[in-house]
Write a protein that holds these residues in place. Structure first.
Motif, short mmCIF file in Angstrom:
data_model
loop_
_atom_site.label_atom_id
_atom_site.label_comp_id
_atom_site.label_asym_id
_atom_site.label_seq_id
_atom_site.Cartn_x
_atom_site.Cartn_y
_atom_site.Cartn_z
N MET A 126 -10.95 129.73 0.25
CA MET A 126 -11.62 128.44 0.45
C MET A 126 -12.83 128.59 1.36
O MET A 126 -13.90 128.01 1.11
CB MET A 126 -10.63 127.43 1.05
CG MET A 126 -9.47 127.10 0.13
SD MET A 126 -8.43 125.78 0.76
CE MET A 126 -9.54 124.37 0.62
N PHE B 187 -3.67 128.68 -3.27
CA PHE B 187 -2.81 128.92 -2.11
C PHE B 187 -1.69 127.89 -2.00
O PHE B 187 -0.63 128.17 -1.41
CB PHE B 187 -3.63 128.99 -0.81
CG PHE B 187 -3.89 127.68 -0.12
CD1 PHE B 187 -2.92 127.07 0.65
CD2 PHE B 187 -5.13 127.07 -0.22
CE1 PHE B 187 -3.17 125.87 1.30
CE2 PHE B 187 -5.39 125.88 0.43
CZ PHE B 187 -4.40 125.27 1.19
N THR B 188 -1.86 126.70 -2.59
CA THR B 188 -0.80 125.70 -2.53
C THR B 188 0.39 126.09 -3.41
O THR B 188 1.55 125.92 -3.03
CB THR B 188 -1.33 124.33 -2.98
OG1 THR B 188 -2.41 123.94 -2.13
CG2 THR B 188 -0.23 123.27 -2.93
N SER C 5 -4.78 133.50 -0.28
CA SER C 5 -5.55 132.58 -1.12
C SER C 5 -6.35 131.59 -0.28
O SER C 5 -7.44 131.17 -0.68
CB SER C 5 -4.60 131.83 -2.06
OG SER C 5 -3.88 132.73 -2.86
N ALA C 6 -5.81 131.21 0.87
CA ALA C 6 -6.50 130.23 1.71
C ALA C 6 -7.85 130.75 2.18
O ALA C 6 -8.81 129.97 2.34
CB ALA C 6 -5.63 129.87 2.91
N TRP C 7 -7.97 132.05 2.39
CA TRP C 7 -9.25 132.60 2.82
C TRP C 7 -10.33 132.39 1.75
O TRP C 7 -11.51 132.32 2.06
CB TRP C 7 -9.11 134.10 3.12
CG TRP C 7 -8.65 134.34 4.51
CD1 TRP C 7 -7.37 134.60 4.93
CD2 TRP C 7 -9.45 134.31 5.71
NE1 TRP C 7 -7.32 134.74 6.30
CE2 TRP C 7 -8.59 134.57 6.80
CE3 TRP C 7 -10.80 134.09 5.95
CZ2 TRP C 7 -9.03 134.61 8.11
CZ3 TRP C 7 -11.25 134.14 7.27
CH2 TRP C 7 -10.38 134.40 8.32
N GLN D 192 -9.35 127.61 -5.02
CA GLN D 192 -8.59 128.28 -3.96
C GLN D 192 -7.51 127.38 -3.39
O GLN D 192 -6.43 127.86 -3.02
CB GLN D 192 -9.54 128.72 -2.85
CG GLN D 192 -10.56 129.77 -3.27
CD GLN D 192 -9.92 131.09 -3.64
OE1 GLN D 192 -8.80 131.38 -3.22
NE2 GLN D 192 -10.61 131.88 -4.43
N ALA D 193 -7.77 126.07 -3.35
CA ALA D 193 -6.74 125.14 -2.86
C ALA D 193 -5.52 125.20 -3.76
O ALA D 193 -4.37 125.26 -3.29
CB ALA D 193 -7.30 123.72 -2.81
#
Length: 420
Positions: A268, A156-157, A264-266, A152-153
């Motif tokens: 994580m 979203f990055t 995408s951060a969610w 996920q990191a």
């Protein structure tokens, strides 16, 4: 001399385990960057290379299709060459193909390089699940959380950086930089594969081959397939088309990229929480129900007020696809051995991604036919229903090998399905 030799065995194993942690972590980072770092740039790349919405929809479908086809084939490759060697080749193919994509002079080569890059990632998607089970059988929840958090990191990055790098330099640099991490992961897997004994995972050929016929008759496996397919359809539809939904409503390209990053951060948080819930709950079906509710809310929000409550709707969608870490955890929890986990992982991801690949291109065609995003968003909301039904079968406390309500005592390293 005997004492010294015996003391070197755990030391060697400990070093190999450390290499395995590093390799799995690096692999996880690379599992989505080639997708989420690419879709926010589709309009920019389309203007440069001369293609429109139809090819953009096809490029949005390629990830799920490639993951499906090559994910389904991956278990056969691992039975012959082993998990670690398969991961080495998969990441190497991805790195080379991403470089090819960055230098693509025409849409045809862009499409071909994308297929090849995602073929490697499709194989890596499958092998990383049994690798966690093989190396960390007594810490499946921890290993699953680790690789999903890093996945996920990366997810979203990549979209967060995609547009700024393209605007500051060129889209080719923005696309090509992700070949670097994939190449590093390939090298680490190669080092690990070379240090392993010749008989590493030797029993895989017999066990996995025997397991596959039972998998296709397992209601648990099919529940995982449909749950995974509906989640994947939503995931790739969101990544591909949410930027377009927002720009059509009057938002900017940068807003679209940042919302994909927020979505995408969610993942994580889900990767941190859901695997531990799945290992502690006898039946985590309540997680599936909650995710379905959030998905419906997010889609309806984008339909009714895309720019007024964008943050809320995107956050709801991010929570809604938390069935992904649930599926990845259940593949290990509902199987007895790494070999069966590899076969189930290929079965679930192969068919699941195959079904999901109709999402991006199908929704794009619906948008073209209807002239708005209303029908596509309603269709996406409806997919939460079959996902929830399938989740009932996937979450029941049964092993795929026997699909019995009361499973036999698991092999060493496999935790019971009861609480604890």
């Amino acid at each position: 001399m005997t004492a010294l030799s015996s003391s070197l065995v755990p030391l060697r194993r400990g070093r190999l385990t450390l290499w395995a942690w590093v390799a799995i972590a690096l692999t996880a980072v690379n599992l989505r960057t080639a997708v989420t770092g690419f879709t926010p740039l589709l309009e920019i790349i389309g203007s440069d290379l001369g293609f429109g919405v139809a090819l953009s929809g096809l490029l949005g479908t390629v990830p799920a299709a490639s993951f499906g086809v090559f994910g389904f084939l991956a278990p056969a490759v691992t039975r012959k060459f082993g998990l670690e060697r398969t991961a080495t080749v998969a990441l190497g193919l991805t790195a080379l193909s991403l470089l090819m994509r960055a230098f693509s002079p025409a849409p045809s080569l862009l499409l071909l390089s994308t297929v090849l890059a995602l073929a490697g990632i499709g194989a890596a998607n499958v092998v990383i699940v049994p690798l966690v089970k093989a190396w960390f059988a007594d810490r499946v929840a921890l290993g699953t959380s680790l690789y999903l958090i890093l996945l996920q990191a990366g997810q979203f990055t990549a979209p967060l950086l995609a547009v700024p790098i393209a605007e500051a330099a060129t889209w080719r640099l923005s696309v090509g930089i992700w070949a670097g991490p994939a190449a590093v992961a390939c090298v680490v897997w190669l080092v690990l594969a070379l240090r392993l004994p010749a008989d590493h995972h030797a029993p895989a050929a017999v066990t996995a081959a025997d397991a596959r016929p039972r998998i296709s008759r397992s209601s648990t496996a099919w529940g995982l397939v449909i749950l995974f397919a509906m989640m994947s359809l939503s995931n790739y539809a969101i990544i591909t088309w949410v930027p377009a939904v927002l720009t059509d409503a009057g938002g900017s390209a940068a807003l679209g990229g940042s919302m994909v990053a927020l979505y995408s951060a969610w993942g994580m948080l889900a990767a941190l929480v859901v695997p531990h819930l799945a290992t502690r709950m006898t039946n985590p079906f309540i997680v599936v129900v909650g995710c379905a509710i959030f998905l419906v809310a997010g889609y309806l929000g984008l339909l009714l007020a895309p720019l007024d409550g964008t943050l809320v709707w995107v956050c709801a969608l991010g929570i809604g696809v938390s069935t992904f870490p649930l599926c990845m955890t259940l593949i290990n929890r509902r199987t007895r051995s790494p070999q069966t986990a590899s076969a189930v992982s290929g079965f679930v991801q192969g068919i699941g991604y195959g079904l999901a690949c109709i999402g991006p291109i199908g929704l794009g065609l619906l948008r073209e036919a209807t002239g708005s995003w209303s029908v596509p968003l309603v269709v996406l909301a409806v997919t939460a229903v079959p996902g929830a039904i399938a989740g009932w079968f996937a979450c029941r406390p049964r092993f795929v090998e026997d699909d019995a309500p009361q499973p036999a005592k698991p092999d060493a390293g496999q935790q019971p399905l009861e609480r604890g």
